[in-house]
Design an enzyme around this catalytic site. Structure first.
Site, short mmCIF file in Angstrom:
data_model
loop_
_atom_site.label_atom_id
_atom_site.label_comp_id
_atom_site.label_asym_id
_atom_site.label_seq_id
_atom_site.Cartn_x
_atom_site.Cartn_y
_atom_site.Cartn_z
N ASP A 115 2.31 -3.85 16.07
CA ASP A 115 3.82 -3.94 15.25
C ASP A 115 4.87 -3.24 16.01
O ASP A 115 6.07 -3.10 15.48
CB ASP A 115 3.63 -3.39 14.07
CG ASP A 115 2.87 -4.26 12.98
OD1 ASP A 115 3.16 -5.48 12.91
OD2 ASP A 115 2.16 -3.64 12.02
N ASP A 175 1.77 -12.86 12.10
CA ASP A 175 3.03 -12.04 12.24
C ASP A 175 3.20 -11.58 13.61
O ASP A 175 4.42 -11.20 14.25
CB ASP A 175 2.75 -10.85 11.66
CG ASP A 175 2.11 -11.12 10.22
OD1 ASP A 175 1.41 -11.99 9.89
OD2 ASP A 175 2.30 -10.28 9.22
N1 GLY Z 1 3.52 -7.76 8.88
C1 GLY Z 1 3.11 -7.58 7.71
C2 GLY Z 1 3.78 -8.44 6.63
O1 GLY Z 1 4.38 -9.43 6.78
O2 GLY Z 1 3.37 -8.15 5.47
#
Ligand code: GLY
Length: 390
Positions: A115, A175
């Site tokens: 992330d 994501d």
């Molecule tokens: N990346 C995690 C979400 O979109 O909840």
């Protein structure tokens, strides 16, 4: 009963055919700024008690929730402050943005998550773009190095999560497309092509394995790193393995639009057009353009929306409109979403602890963050407002 039928009939209309009213961006920004001033006060009060919790994330069970810098959403709050500075050119926002960005700095060395695009690139990328501060440049490059350690050449993807090893071996979530922007920037800043190559390889592998023929995306693809084969296609945050989790579709749209910007490879543009078609032409999303949290939840319309998916989508569509032959359609759809968010998905000034948007869904299967404000909804909303002016 009659009312319910009318509601369902209305929601069957493709939202893109309903024209948006002209949005007053200056007014929307001014209200968002007022709300964010409330948020900052709440952040400062909360930090006096728990200095390790640096960023506001959401409201859960009526309580204001702060997170540490290691949370995947930690960068959105300082990044929002950069957007206020960009819009207003006001030194006060500059000072605030600088101050809260510092808190996220340790995460440049975090090798335990994918992330880093969200955590580092949102605050430091915007900060560097707006100030040219070499200290921010160094953080971006270090974060790209940390993220690159999670790339596996055999599978051709960056590993998303280290948790839940009993469920998957090498999970990659849609994501993750969002983190590639950090890598493209690192190559631009250093001239080292390795970051760019990882980003393109990840985007290509994801394009091959993450999508269904209708351009909707799976959430999690699990890889075998010895053979590169796909082991399973599943969900974590969606309704079901074969369903289309709304925010995942938004990440995919934003991710391939950004990849086209960075590479000019038309394959990515075609992919983004396909994803936009899936999002805009479905008959499930109500006329206001704010999707339900998952396109396939059988409880629709008696289930929660996801304003965050809508704000990410609006921002992505504004950019995609600058590349695609469908520019007019995308711009109209983005205007429509932004208008709905501004007029129907904001609370009164002072409410919701100062978060801007209401009605997002974080992780419904875990019964977490359902129908609440969430920081990333606000960040992409501000970005969409800025992009709407271009
Ligand atoms: N990346 C995690 C979400 O979109 O909840």
């Amino acid at each position: 009963m009659k009312m319910k039928l009318i509601t369902i009939a209305l929601s069957m209309l493709s939202f893109s055919v309903v024209k948006a009213q002209q949005l007053n961006v200056a007014k929307a920004f001014a209200s968002a700024a007022e709300q964010t001033n409330v948020l900052i006060k709440n952040v400062d009060s909360a930090r006096r008690i728990r200095p390790d919790l640096v960023s506001p994330r959401t409201v859960e069970n009526g309580q204001f929730k702060m997170v540490g810098s290691g949370d995947w959403t930690s960068g959105f709050f300082p990044a929002e402050l950069w957007y206020f500075y960009q819009y207003t050119k006001d030194k006060r926002w500059l000072q605030l943005a600088k101050k809260y960005t510092e808190d996220i700095k340790p995460e440049q060395f975090n090798k335990g998550t994918h992330d880093l695009g969200f955590m580092i690139y949102c605050p430091f990328g915007n900060g560097y773009r707006l100030t040219g501060d070499p200290a921010y440049r160094a953080v971006i490059i270090q974060a790209a190095k940390s993220l690159s350690t999670r790339f596996n050449a055999t599978a051709g993807v960056i590993k998303s999560w280290d948790h839940n090893g009993d469920k998957w071996k090498y999970p990659v979530i849609i994501d993750n497309m969002m983190n590639l922007e950090l890598l493209f920037e690192a190559t631009r800043l250093t001239g080292d092509p390795s970051f760019y190559k990882i980003a393109v390889t990840h985007a290509n592998t994801t394009l091959k394995n993450h999508f269904r023929p209708n351009f909707s995306s799976y959430h999690v693809i699990d890889y075998d790193t010895l053979t590169g084969k796909v082991l399973q296609k599943v969900t974590a945050q969606g309704y079901a393995n074969e369903s289309a989790w709304a925010r995942g579709q938004a990440w995919a749209l934003y991710g391939y639009t950004m990849c086209y910007r960075e590479t000019k490879n038309r394959v990515y543009l075609t992919q983004a057009d396909g994803i936009a078609d899936f999002i805009l032409n479905n008959k499930i999303t109500p006329v206001d353009g704010i999707p339900y949290w998952d396109y396939n939840d059988p409880k629709i319309p008696e289930t929660s929306r996801d304003a965050s998916a809508a704000s990410i989508t609006a921002s992505a569509l504004y950019e995609l409109a600058t590349y695609s032959v469908h520019a007019k359609k995308y711009k109209a759809a983005a205007d429509k979403i932004l208008n709905s968010l501004t007029t129907k998905y904001t609370g009164k000034i002072g409410s919701n602890y100062g978060f801007i948007l209401t009605h997002s869904t974080g992780h419904r299967p875990a019964k977490s963050e359902i129908d609440v404000p969430i920081n990333y909804a606000d960040y992409y909303y501000l970005e969409a407002l800025l992009r709407s002016k271009k």
